[in-house]
Each structure stands twice: as C-alpha cells, then as structure tokens.
Design an enzyme around this catalytic site. Structure first.
Site, short mmCIF file in Angstrom:
data_model
loop_
_atom_site.label_atom_id
_atom_site.label_comp_id
_atom_site.label_asym_id
_atom_site.label_seq_id
_atom_site.Cartn_x
_atom_site.Cartn_y
_atom_site.Cartn_z
N PRO A 132 -9.12 18.84 4.66
CA PRO A 132 -8.91 18.57 6.09
C PRO A 132 -8.08 19.64 6.80
O PRO A 132 -6.90 19.47 7.07
CB PRO A 132 -8.19 17.22 6.09
CG PRO A 132 -7.48 17.19 4.77
CD PRO A 132 -8.34 17.94 3.81
N GLU A 133 -8.72 20.77 7.09
CA GLU A 133 -8.09 21.81 7.88
C GLU A 133 -8.68 21.79 9.28
O GLU A 133 -9.57 20.99 9.59
CB GLU A 133 -8.29 23.17 7.20
CG GLU A 133 -7.87 23.17 5.73
CD GLU A 133 -6.90 24.26 5.37
OE1 GLU A 133 -6.67 25.16 6.18
OE2 GLU A 133 -6.34 24.20 4.25
N LYS A 161 -5.28 19.93 13.95
CA LYS A 161 -5.74 18.99 12.94
C LYS A 161 -5.85 17.57 13.48
O LYS A 161 -6.08 16.63 12.72
CB LYS A 161 -4.78 18.99 11.74
CG LYS A 161 -4.74 20.31 10.99
CD LYS A 161 -3.86 20.16 9.76
CE LYS A 161 -3.83 21.44 8.96
NZ LYS A 161 -3.04 21.27 7.71
N ASN A 206 -3.35 24.41 4.03
CA ASN A 206 -2.94 25.05 2.79
C ASN A 206 -3.97 26.03 2.24
O ASN A 206 -3.61 27.04 1.63
CB ASN A 206 -2.64 23.97 1.75
CG ASN A 206 -1.65 24.43 0.71
OD1 ASN A 206 -0.67 25.10 1.03
ND2 ASN A 206 -1.90 24.10 -0.55
N ARG A 243 1.12 19.56 -1.69
CA ARG A 243 0.48 20.86 -1.57
C ARG A 243 0.74 21.70 -2.81
O ARG A 243 1.72 21.51 -3.51
CB ARG A 243 0.99 21.61 -0.33
CG ARG A 243 0.59 20.99 0.99
CD ARG A 243 0.92 21.94 2.13
NE ARG A 243 0.49 21.41 3.43
CZ ARG A 243 1.29 20.78 4.27
NH1 ARG A 243 2.55 20.59 3.95
NH2 ARG A 243 0.82 20.33 5.42
#
Length: 282
Positions: free
Chosen positions: A18-19, A67, A181, A263
């Site tokens: 989910p970027e 986002k 990330n 992350r």
C-alpha cells in the site's frame, strides 16, 4: 488481482504493497465504478460510525491524497480510509460472491446499483466534514501523483532538517506524500545512498526526488512497485524483500533491519556506503 479492461464481472483487489501508487490506482478504479452513483446500502464496521448510514448519498468522486483515499459524497461528508499495512478495497458486481477474506475483517461496505465496494482490513475508517478534509490535505507534503506536485517545495522541506536520515525523510508524508517503504529502499539503492545517510550529505537531492516521481508515475497503473523494469516474479526490485540475497549489481549480500511499525529496511552495503555520521535508525 486487478480486473482486465472490458471484463464482464470486474473485481478489483487492491492488495499490493500500500504505497501512493496503489492508492492512486484504487481511487481510479473506484471512481470509475462509483462516481455519480447513489449509495443504496452502507455499513461502516468501526465502533465510532457503526450507526452512521450513508444510504441515499451520491458518490461525487473518489480521490487519492498521498496514501489517503477520500470518497466525497454529495451530502458534504467524506469517507476517509487508509490502507495502513494490510488494507484492501475490493470492487464487485452487486450480487457477486465476495472473496476478500473472513467477514470479520470487513471494515466498510458501499453498495450502489451496479457495484459493491468492500474494504477489508482497513487501518483507518472515518467520516470527515469539509474543514477536516482541508486540514488533512494541508498537513501533507506535495503529492507525488497529485495535481499539487512541486519538487522544489519537496526539496525545501527536506533541507529544513539536514541531520535527518534520508530514509526517514522519504517516509515523512508531511515532506513528500505517497512514497512508502518500498520506494524508500529502492530509491536509496538506485541513488547509491545508505538509508541512514543524513539528508545534508546526500548528493544531488533533486535527482533523488525526480527518481521518486518517475518510478511512481510508471507504476501508477499497476500498483506493483516495479523498479528494475523486469515484471517477472522475483525480479521486480533491486533490494526490497531480498535480505541475504546477492545484490543484482555487485553480488554483495543485501542487508536487512527490522524497524518500528512493522517495516524492514534493505540496502546493499557495497553499493550504498554511508556518507557522514549515521543519522540513526529509520
């Protein structure tokens, strides 16, 4: 998982990393199906809004902001959702079987005549009025895929804190909205910057910012964050997800480190030497 163009029973499962490009694609598909349609059934399965009924409202538009995903309704309210780490939106022909996971993981349902949008495992679901939406958007940095994109403003925001780690800054949505990330790790590798390098020691920040823009533009129609140009499984990325595997450039084993918030940071210790004192964990 994305429906093919022209398919008869289009179902979209936005379950890639989910970027910002994933959110952009989700918004594009959801807007195409829901915009101009009246909601005939809604179900917000979060305690604060469990009794709120959006039935009768028309979806004016579905827009991405970094986002964040915003469903703007004609009654002046906006349904605001965020994928966080595991969320997805699926889009089904109304009446089709849902296949996104167990029912207890559903957080939101919006049903129109032809389509039903189902949000699974969403990290955030809330209803906002216009001033609240304005405050949300104002708090974000320039959106890489948005109409407000301004690389000069991003550069200025980065340079305000030259001691911060470049990896940390690339995740700061108040500096630049959209990257997550994957792009943090991949952009740092492609620019030869160790993620802990202080911003003030990173050579050619404008080139790094431009690379973020180019990569996310390329991926905005797929949401799959391909950075190598090779879409084959196992070949899509340079370092992300490749801990202890050989670097595609030099053969050195890729390093990985767990970070707060679930992350993981990946980098090549040979291709990305640390310049200057480390800015600390990111």
């Amino acid at each position: 998982h994305f429906w093919p163009p022209g398919s008869g029973s289009r179902r979209a499962a936005f379950d890639y990393v989910p970027e910002g490009d994933t959110v952009y694609l989700a918004a594009t598909r959801l807007h195409g199906a829901l915009a101009g349609e009246k909601i005939v059934r809604s179900d917000l399965r979060v305690p604060r809004y469990a009794t709120r009924d959006l039935t009768g409202a028309t979806v004016e538009r579905v827009v991405p902001r970094g986002k964040h995903l915003l469903f703007q309704l004609d009654d002046g309210s906006t349904l605001h959702t965020h994928f966080k780490m595991e969320g997805t939106w699926h889009l089904y022909r109304t009446g089709d079987r849902w296949r996104g996971g167990p029912a207890h993981e559903i957080r939101a349902i919006l049903e129109t005549g032809p389509w039903t949008a189902v949000g699974w495992r969403l990290g955030l679901v809330e209803l906002l009025d216009v001033p609240e939406v304005d405050r949300l958007v104002a708090a974000l940095g320039p959106d890489v895929l948005g109409p407000d994109w301004d690389p000069a403003e991003v550069l200025a925001r980065m340079q305000k804190e030259p001691e911060r780690a470049i990896g940390e800054v690339l995740l700061d949505q108040t500096v630049i909205a959209g990257p997550g990330n994957v792009y943090k790790c991949e952009v740092c590798f492609l620019r030869g910057a160790h993620p802990e390098t202080p911003v003030g020691s990173v050579p050619d920040l404008p080139a790094l910012i431009g690379l973020v823009k180019r990569l996310m533009d390329v991926n905005r129609t797929t949401g799959s964050q391909i950075t190598t140009g090779d879409a084959r499984p196992g070949h899509k990325r340079w370092v992300y997800g490749r801990g202890r595997q050989p670097c595609r450039r030099c053969g050195t084993l890729i390093e990985r480190r767990d970070e707060p918030g679930e992350r993981v940071t990946y980098w090549c210790p040979s291709c990305q030497p640390l310049i200057g004192p480390p800015a600390g964990p990111i």
